[in-house]
Motif scaffolding. Structure first.
Motif, PDB file in Angstrom:
ATOM      1  N   MET A 120       0.776  -1.248  -0.156  1.00 44.04           N
ATOM      2  CA  MET A 120      -0.090  -0.108  -0.046  1.00 44.04           C
ATOM      3  C   MET A 120       0.974   1.121   0.020  1.00 44.04           C
ATOM      4  N   LEU A 121       2.387   1.164   0.307  1.00 49.08           N
ATOM      5  CA  LEU A 121       3.055   2.272   0.686  1.00 49.08           C
ATOM      6  C   LEU A 121       3.449   2.863  -0.727  1.00 49.08           C
ATOM      7  N   ALA A 122       3.361   4.234  -0.874  1.00 50.75           N
ATOM      8  CA  ALA A 122       4.106   4.760  -2.186  1.00 50.75           C
ATOM      9  C   ALA A 122       5.107   5.589  -1.456  1.00 50.75           C
ATOM     10  N   LEU A 123       5.151   6.187  -0.359  1.00 55.50           N
ATOM     11  CA  LEU A 123       6.167   6.840   0.138  1.00 55.50           C
ATOM     12  C   LEU A 123       6.318   6.724   1.599  1.00 55.50           C
ATOM     13  N   VAL A 124       7.470   6.657   2.367  1.00 49.05           N
ATOM     14  CA  VAL A 124       7.603   6.440   3.664  1.00 49.05           C
ATOM     15  C   VAL A 124       8.730   7.453   4.325  1.00 49.05           C
ATOM     16  N   GLY A 125       8.328   7.997   5.508  1.00 53.18           N
ATOM     17  CA  GLY A 125       9.366   8.990   5.943  1.00 53.18           C
ATOM     18  C   GLY A 125       9.722   8.613   7.323  1.00 53.18           C
ATOM     19  N   GLU A 126      11.079   8.752   7.842  1.00 55.14           N
ATOM     20  CA  GLU A 126      11.272   8.330   9.278  1.00 55.14           C
ATOM     21  C   GLU A 126      12.233   9.557   9.453  1.00 55.14           C
ATOM     22  N   VAL A 127      12.073   9.850  10.872  1.00 55.95           N
ATOM     23  CA  VAL A 127      12.936  10.910  11.525  1.00 55.95           C
ATOM     24  C   VAL A 127      13.710  10.259  12.485  1.00 55.95           C
ATOM     25  N   THR A 128      14.905  10.469  12.492  1.00 51.79           N
ATOM     26  CA  THR A 128      15.810   9.584  13.594  1.00 51.79           C
ATOM     27  C   THR A 128      15.502  10.056  15.265  1.00 51.79           C
ATOM     28  N   SER A 129      15.820   9.258  16.118  1.00 52.57           N
ATOM     29  CA  SER A 129      15.647   9.559  17.274  1.00 52.57           C
ATOM     30  C   SER A 129      16.558   9.032  18.063  1.00 52.57           C
ATOM     31  N   THR A 130      16.188   8.138  19.305  1.00 49.55           N
ATOM     32  CA  THR A 130      17.294   7.684  19.978  1.00 49.55           C
ATOM     33  C   THR A 130      18.235   6.707  19.548  1.00 49.55           C
ATOM     34  N   ASP A 131      17.794   5.996  18.498  1.00 46.26           N
ATOM     35  CA  ASP A 131      18.744   5.045  17.827  1.00 46.26           C
ATOM     36  C   ASP A 131      18.721   5.290  16.331  1.00 46.26           C
ATOM     37  N   HIS A 132      19.623   6.353  15.704  1.00 48.87           N
ATOM     38  CA  HIS A 132      19.370   6.687  14.567  1.00 48.87           C
ATOM     39  C   HIS A 132      19.840   5.709  13.396  1.00 48.87           C
ATOM     40  N   GLY A 133      20.475   4.746  14.083  1.00 49.32           N
ATOM     41  CA  GLY A 133      21.122   3.587  13.102  1.00 49.32           C
ATOM     42  C   GLY A 133      19.859   2.645  12.785  1.00 49.32           C
ATOM     43  N   THR A 134      18.761   2.559  13.455  1.00 48.73           N
ATOM     44  CA  THR A 134      17.628   1.609  12.780  1.00 48.73           C
ATOM     45  C   THR A 134      17.137   2.329  11.658  1.00 48.73           C
ATOM     46  N   ASP A 135      16.998   3.731  11.446  1.00 48.49           N
ATOM     47  CA  ASP A 135      16.366   4.232  10.343  1.00 48.49           C
ATOM     48  C   ASP A 135      17.400   4.232   9.089  1.00 48.49           C
ATOM     49  N   THR A 136      18.812   4.415   9.551  1.00 49.80           N
ATOM     50  CA  THR A 136      19.607   4.466   8.191  1.00 49.80           C
ATOM     51  C   THR A 136      20.179   3.046   8.103  1.00 49.80           C
ATOM     52  N   GLY A 137      19.815   2.184   8.623  1.00 48.47           N
ATOM     53  CA  GLY A 137      20.306   0.696   8.208  1.00 48.47           C
ATOM     54  C   GLY A 137      19.051  -0.238   8.142  1.00 48.47           C
ATOM     55  N   PRO A 138      18.517  -0.828   9.306  1.00 46.67           N
ATOM     56  CA  PRO A 138      17.320  -2.035   8.958  1.00 46.67           C
ATOM     57  C   PRO A 138      16.238  -1.550   8.225  1.00 46.67           C
TER      58      PRO A 138
END
Length: 208
Positions: A120-138
């Motif tokens: 269903m997803l056409a676009l996703v957005g993430e904002v890094t928080s306490t563990d920025h490595g989660t959003d930039t990796g997995p």
């Protein structure tokens, strides 16, 4: 986010991820929404703070103001294939869906309580928080493996904003997926997104 695994490894191996997370949430002393990514349950390490929430809302507001259809926050999405079953259960900070949920989507949501199909997803957005490595990796690899066309990342750690496009899955392993194109700007510079999305005003994401 923490990558702690609830339950013993042998129990985790026997449980389907949807049931695994439901079991954890049922016994948690406080409301929690876990995610399952690359074979692990990702749990909130700590409240992400006001800066994170403010940036998420500002990002969603820019998409909504540009009349991006079906932009929102809060829904969870399930990534699965026939070979591996449920590969990921993931909750984007912000998303734009391809469509309003159909009866088939709602049936999926009922069969896998709390999770819509990730296609269903056409676009996703993430904002890094306490563990920025989660959003930039997995999370980046998971979105690419699922074929999500556009991944917008606001990296508060590096003070940069990214628009990732052209997802590539070179083999059968979702952990090898990546985005071939990364448009990167410093916060404060405009971030162009592909049509039909707006150019983002990233100055709005700079914390005072």
């Amino acid at each position: 986010m923490n990558t702690d695994r609830p339950g013993e490894p042998d129990l985790m191996a026997r449980m389907e991820p949807v049931q695994l997370l439901a079991a954890y949430e049922a016994v948690s002393p406080m409301p929690v929404r876990a995610e399952f990514i690359e074979g692990r349950a990702f749990l909130p390490l700590a409240p992400p703070g006001d800066g994170h929430g403010d940036t998420v809302l500002k990002l969603c507001f820019q998409l909504r103001s540009a009349a991006v259809p079906h932009a929102g926050i809060g829904n969870g999405f399930r990534f699965a294939d026939r070979a591996h079953g449920t590969t990921a259960l993931i909750i984007p900070d912000v998303y734009a869906m391809r469509r309003e949920p159909t009866s088939t989507d709602e049936a999926h949501f009922a069969a896998h309580p709390g999770w819509y199909p990730i296609d269903m997803l056409a676009l996703v957005g993430e904002v890094t928080s306490t563990d920025h490595g989660t959003d930039t990796g997995p999370k980046l690899r998971t979105y690419a493996a699922a074929g999500v066309p556009v991944y917008v990342l606001i990296d508060r750690h590096s003070q940069t904003a990214h628009c990732y496009t052209d997802p590539v899955l070179p083999g059968d392993d979702p952990a090898e997926a990546y985005y071939a194109t990364d448009i990167k700007v410093d916060l404060g510079e405009p971030l162009p997104l592909p049509a039909p999305y707006p150019t983002l005003d990233t100055a709005a994401f700079i914390e005072g």
